[in-house]
Design a protein around this motif. Sequence first.
Motif, mmCIF file in Angstrom:
data_model
loop_
_atom_site.group_PDB
_atom_site.id
_atom_site.type_symbol
_atom_site.label_atom_id
_atom_site.label_comp_id
_atom_site.label_asym_id
_atom_site.label_seq_id
_atom_site.Cartn_x
_atom_site.Cartn_y
_atom_site.Cartn_z
ATOM 1 N N ALA A 8 2.628 -3.497 -10.457
ATOM 2 C CA ALA A 8 3.603 -4.412 -9.861
ATOM 3 C C ALA A 8 5.010 -3.838 -10.036
ATOM 4 O O ALA A 8 5.233 -2.925 -10.822
ATOM 5 N N THR A 9 5.942 -4.397 -9.283
ATOM 6 C CA THR A 9 7.380 -4.055 -9.263
ATOM 7 C C THR A 9 7.625 -2.729 -8.551
ATOM 8 O O THR A 9 6.703 -2.057 -8.085
ATOM 9 N N LEU A 10 8.884 -2.352 -8.504
ATOM 10 C CA LEU A 10 9.295 -1.093 -7.886
ATOM 11 C C LEU A 10 9.432 0.027 -8.905
ATOM 12 O O LEU A 10 10.034 1.059 -8.599
ATOM 13 N N ALA A 64 0.836 -1.203 0.000
ATOM 14 C CA ALA A 64 0.000 0.000 0.000
ATOM 15 C C ALA A 64 0.873 1.256 0.000
ATOM 16 O O ALA A 64 0.532 2.265 -0.638
ATOM 17 N N ILE A 65 2.000 1.189 0.700
ATOM 18 C CA ILE A 65 2.956 2.304 0.666
ATOM 19 C C ILE A 65 3.481 2.484 -0.745
ATOM 20 O O ILE A 65 3.545 3.605 -1.272
ATOM 21 N N TYR A 66 3.863 1.382 -1.382
ATOM 22 C CA TYR A 66 4.362 1.465 -2.758
ATOM 23 C C TYR A 66 3.296 2.018 -3.706
ATOM 24 O O TYR A 66 3.600 2.791 -4.616
ATOM 25 N N LYS A 67 2.056 1.622 -3.510
ATOM 26 C CA LYS A 67 0.996 2.109 -4.385
ATOM 27 C C LYS A 67 0.831 3.622 -4.246
ATOM 28 O O LYS A 67 0.674 4.334 -5.260
ATOM 29 N N ARG A 68 0.861 4.132 -3.025
ATOM 30 C CA ARG A 68 0.741 5.584 -2.839
ATOM 31 C C ARG A 68 1.893 6.307 -3.528
ATOM 32 O O ARG A 68 1.706 7.360 -4.155
ATOM 33 N N ARG A 69 3.073 5.733 -3.420
ATOM 34 C CA ARG A 69 4.229 6.342 -4.075
ATOM 35 C C ARG A 69 4.075 6.326 -5.593
ATOM 36 O O ARG A 69 4.367 7.308 -6.281
ATOM 37 N N PRO A 114 10.606 8.260 -0.029
ATOM 38 C CA PRO A 114 9.412 8.701 0.697
ATOM 39 C C PRO A 114 8.525 9.606 -0.162
ATOM 40 O O PRO A 114 8.992 10.228 -1.126
ATOM 41 N N GLU A 115 7.256 9.690 0.221
ATOM 42 C CA GLU A 115 6.279 10.403 -0.597
ATOM 43 C C GLU A 115 6.644 11.875 -0.789
ATOM 44 O O GLU A 115 6.457 12.429 -1.881
ATOM 45 N N ASP A 116 7.167 12.542 0.256
ATOM 46 C CA ASP A 116 7.473 13.960 0.106
ATOM 47 C C ASP A 116 8.576 14.181 -0.917
ATOM 48 O O ASP A 116 8.527 15.149 -1.704
ATOM 49 N N LEU A 117 9.567 13.288 -0.953
ATOM 50 C CA LEU A 117 10.632 13.417 -1.941
ATOM 51 C C LEU A 117 10.118 13.126 -3.348
ATOM 52 O O LEU A 117 10.538 13.775 -4.318
ATOM 53 N N THR A 147 2.796 8.579 -11.154
ATOM 54 C CA THR A 147 1.923 8.519 -12.322
ATOM 55 C C THR A 147 1.037 9.767 -12.417
ATOM 56 O O THR A 147 0.698 10.204 -13.522
ATOM 57 N N GLY A 148 0.696 10.357 -11.267
ATOM 58 C CA GLY A 148 -0.045 11.617 -11.310
ATOM 59 C C GLY A 148 0.767 12.703 -11.991
ATOM 60 O O GLY A 148 0.241 13.478 -12.816
ATOM 61 N N GLY A 149 2.059 12.772 -11.661
ATOM 62 C CA GLY A 149 2.927 13.745 -12.320
ATOM 63 C C GLY A 149 3.078 13.466 -13.803
ATOM 64 O O GLY A 149 3.066 14.392 -14.628
ATOM 65 N N LEU A 150 3.231 12.197 -14.162
ATOM 66 C CA LEU A 150 3.346 11.845 -15.580
ATOM 67 C C LEU A 150 2.078 12.197 -16.338
ATOM 68 O O LEU A 150 2.127 12.672 -17.483
ATOM 69 N N ASN A 151 0.921 11.979 -15.712
ATOM 70 C CA ASN A 151 -0.347 12.360 -16.356
ATOM 71 C C ASN A 151 -0.417 13.865 -16.585
ATOM 72 O O ASN A 151 -0.874 14.312 -17.648
ATOM 73 N N ARG A 152 0.030 14.642 -15.614
ATOM 74 C CA ARG A 152 0.019 16.101 -15.796
ATOM 75 C C ARG A 152 0.910 16.508 -16.959
ATOM 76 O O ARG A 152 0.600 17.456 -17.688
ATOM 77 N N MET A 153 2.029 15.780 -17.122
ATOM 78 C CA MET A 153 2.952 16.089 -18.213
ATOM 79 C C MET A 153 2.576 15.409 -19.522
ATOM 80 O O MET A 153 3.256 15.561 -20.529
ATOM 81 N N ARG A 154 1.492 14.624 -19.478
ATOM 82 C CA ARG A 154 1.000 13.898 -20.644
ATOM 83 C C ARG A 154 2.064 12.950 -21.201
ATOM 84 O O ARG A 154 2.263 12.841 -22.417
#
Length: 396
Positions: A321-323, A296-301, A371-374, A306-313
């Motif tokens: 799956a995976t890291l 769940a930690i990995y998913k939030r990260r 970590p999420e903030d980084l 992916t949110g940033g990539l979506n903003r950048m299209r």
Amino acid sequence: MKISQRVSDLPVYVFAALGKRIKTLQAQGMDIIRMDMGNPDLPAPPEVIETLAQAAQQVDVHGYPGFYGIPEFREAVAAYYARRFSVTLDVQSEILPLIGSKEGIFYVANAFVDPGSVVLIPDPGYPIYRYAAQLVGGEPYFMPLNRENNFLPDFSAIPESVLQRARVMWLNYPNNPTSAVADLDFLRLAVNLARQYNLLIVYDNPYSEVVWDAGLPTPSILQIEGAEEVAIEFNSLSKMANMAGWRVGMAVGNPDALAMLGRVKTNVDSGIFKPVQMAAVKALGISSEWLIERNAIYKRRRDIITGGLNRMRLWFAPYAATLYVWAEIPSRYTSAEFATALLEQAGVSVSPGSAFGPHGEGFVRISIVQPEDLLEDAMERWERWLIGQAMGGMSL
């Protein structure tokens, strides 16, 4: 001093070279967020660490531990495969402990590859597959992993002349670097091909537990009928239980193949430190609750990235799956140019797709081991930098 031709021809490992460059930039005062290596930043489960600490206090555990692992470790591997994959393994002949599965890659090359024989390697793929083959004079044949084919190799595209000369085929799902997954139908095709051409499949499966979609298939190749005749599988505690630095893994499957790996291994190393094996026993019985919470930690990260990539299209492979996140980059860059510019101008380090093979060109691999903030900071830097590039190369 003269060095061997095989070492002269061996490239510098991409992450070793990248690490040196990052240290140079940091010495110059640059703040860098690393999203290049798949190095878990979270600790192993507390009970695993405690087991190691207690075991290391025993007076009789500091000698040579034996080549083939303590019985408890081998039994724990067998129990894990039975519980997780419904695969039955013979504890004596179908399990070979490894000092991390990376050493096993080189043992495969030494045990099964002669000069001039072919090794089938996914492209893009973990670079060590091809480096190990090249060190012993093998001839890599790259199986393209394309977006259009869900990053699965097309076995029908491999020439008959190549298959006749091939000794080993590497497969790795969930996949590094693309994060793609493979189902049982695909693995069945691979086993049938191996049986037809007398190939050894080496199935690299270290990300089997790094998945956050309960419906996503992350099987063992040994679940396929007949796979035990043609396949071995690597797994490790590195990604499964955040134990990358502990160096403990295993090869399982075909007993004749494992015997040959063992012959090489016993001439190279002296086994895994016994307290590490005792801790690995505990890790192999880790609770599903711990895995769910960790993933769940990995998913939030991943969602931050992916949110940033979506903003950048920017397109990214949609697998849970995976890291890693495998992302497409603007076509005006090569992957090396993009990764270098992002590092030097924005202080964000990602892996160029070309480091994983020619078919990785046009992509970068992004690791979720911060970590999420980084990660939020890194994606904001990336977005500002890309906007600046689009506006004519403006600096940050």
